[in-house]
Write an enzyme that holds these catalytic residues in place. Structure first.
Site, short mmCIF file in Angstrom:
data_model
loop_
_atom_site.label_atom_id
_atom_site.label_comp_id
_atom_site.label_asym_id
_atom_site.label_seq_id
_atom_site.Cartn_x
_atom_site.Cartn_y
_atom_site.Cartn_z
N SER A 153 0.83 -1.20 0.00
CA SER A 153 0.00 0.00 0.00
C SER A 153 0.87 1.26 0.00
O SER A 153 1.65 1.46 -0.94
CB SER A 153 -0.96 -0.06 1.18
OG SER A 153 -2.02 0.86 1.05
N ASP A 250 -10.38 -4.53 -4.11
CA ASP A 250 -9.60 -3.42 -3.58
C ASP A 250 -9.83 -2.19 -4.45
O ASP A 250 -9.73 -2.29 -5.68
CB ASP A 250 -8.11 -3.81 -3.60
CG ASP A 250 -7.19 -2.76 -3.01
OD1 ASP A 250 -7.65 -1.67 -2.62
OD2 ASP A 250 -5.98 -3.04 -2.92
N HIS A 280 -7.94 -5.51 0.11
CA HIS A 280 -6.78 -4.74 0.53
C HIS A 280 -6.39 -5.18 1.95
O HIS A 280 -7.24 -5.36 2.81
CB HIS A 280 -7.13 -3.25 0.53
CG HIS A 280 -5.94 -2.36 0.65
ND1 HIS A 280 -5.24 -1.92 -0.45
CD2 HIS A 280 -5.34 -1.80 1.73
CE1 HIS A 280 -4.25 -1.15 -0.05
NE2 HIS A 280 -4.28 -1.06 1.27
#
Length: 325
Positions: A153, A250, A280
């Site tokens: 991320s 996601d 995610h």
């Protein structure tokens, strides 16, 4: 495919839990949640906590050493968390799994967080850590001629910025970059269907991403900076080979796919590994989902192959060959 049933249960638990009120509660909640979360059983030789010099202050770090005779390759890891939360503690087991699965020493680095320290502070910290690590292989017991970056991320975004800076500033030769559901475009967010399809109900929400962006960027014009939105970078050539992992459910799925394709178009060897049924954050959920564990094991296998002693160093001036999806 359908949402992974194990992760569906995780989402139900998230929905039932009290929602944090404000940033400090969010930070405390994610640390507490990481401590409670089950972990996979992996074996490494050990860990060592240390501090390394940053551009403004010392940076906490943790070195993970794999089993077996060294020196091992070295992977510098940056945790996710929207640039505002999480730590080396919350991602301890991700690093243990990469260390064991890729047979690489892992240096996990804690960078300064927004909004106390906005862009470019986290990028500056990450790059300083990479430069330091590359110069201190003997101290780390690592072979820094076999150097990689990895992150999830926001941490993956920092990896991308580090590879750009290493190329542009004559920095360390990075052999590989493992990018787990990276954020790659803070500008044209309406371009990606996954933002609309997965913006609610799948852990990372559109509302939360907007909040993270507001916390990270003091100046809205910074959204187009190539170290923030690499899909807007003028040049993506001569970057290290990449593996980009995405999750089906996601909001960031499509820009991760787009970044892998942009690298290939620039002549960089890049592979996209989709995550069917994933959400995610699945890298932190491998003990809960066998499918998530398999994806991370495959990613570790890719990293191990890229950092193997017999493989020619990539660094800059990479081969234009590509690996299709």
């Amino acid at each position: 495919m359908p949402l992974d049933p194990h992760l569906k249960e995780v989402l139900l638990q998230f929905a039932a839990a009290p929602q944090p009120n404000g940033l400090e509660e969010m930070r405390a909640a994610v640390i507490e949640g990481a401590a409670r979360s089950p972990k996979r059983d992996v074996t490494i030789a050990g860990t060592r906590d240390l501090t390394i010099p940053g551009p403004a202050s010392e940076l906490p770090a943790r070195l993970y050493t794999p089993v077996g005779e060294g020196p091992h390759s070295l992977t510098v890891f940056f945790h996710g968390g929207g640039f505002v939360a999480y730590s080396i503690e919350t991602h301890d087991h991700v690093c243990r799994e990469l260390c064991a699965g890729a047979n690489t020493a892992v240096l996990s680095v804690e960078y300064r967080l927004a909004p106390e320290h906005r862009f470019p502070a986290p990028v500056d910290d990450a790059y300083a850590a990479l430069v330091w690590a590359a110069a201190h292989g003997e101290e780390l017991g690592a072979d820094t001629s076999r150097l990689a970056v990895a992150g999830d991320s926001a941490g993956a975004s920092l990896c991308i910025a580090c590879t750009q800076r290493a190329r542009d500033e004559g920095g360390p030769a990075v052999r590989a970059q493992l990018l787990i559901y990276p954020a790659a475009d803070f500008v044209n967010v309406d371009r990606y269907p996954s933002r609309r399809e997965n913006g609610q109900g799948y852990f990372l929400t559109e509302e939360r991403m907007t909040f993270f962006g507001q916390m990270y960027l003091a100046d809205p014009a910074h959204a187009a900076h190539p170290h923030v939105s690499p899909l807007h970078a003028a040049q993506l050539h001569d970057l290290p080979p990449a593996l980009v992992l995405t999750a089906e459910f996601d909001p960031l799925r499509d820009e991760g796919i787009a970044y892998a394709e942009a690298l290939r178009q620039a002549g960089v060897r890049a592979e996209h590994q989709p995550g069917p049924g994933m959400i995610h954050g699945f890298a932190n959920m491998t003990a809960l989902s066998p499918a998530a564990a398999e994806l991370m094991d495959r990613a570790a296998g890719w990293l191990k192959a890229e950092l193997s002693e017999g493989k020619e160093s990539a660094g800059s001036n990479l081969s234009a060959s590509t690996v299709a999806d």
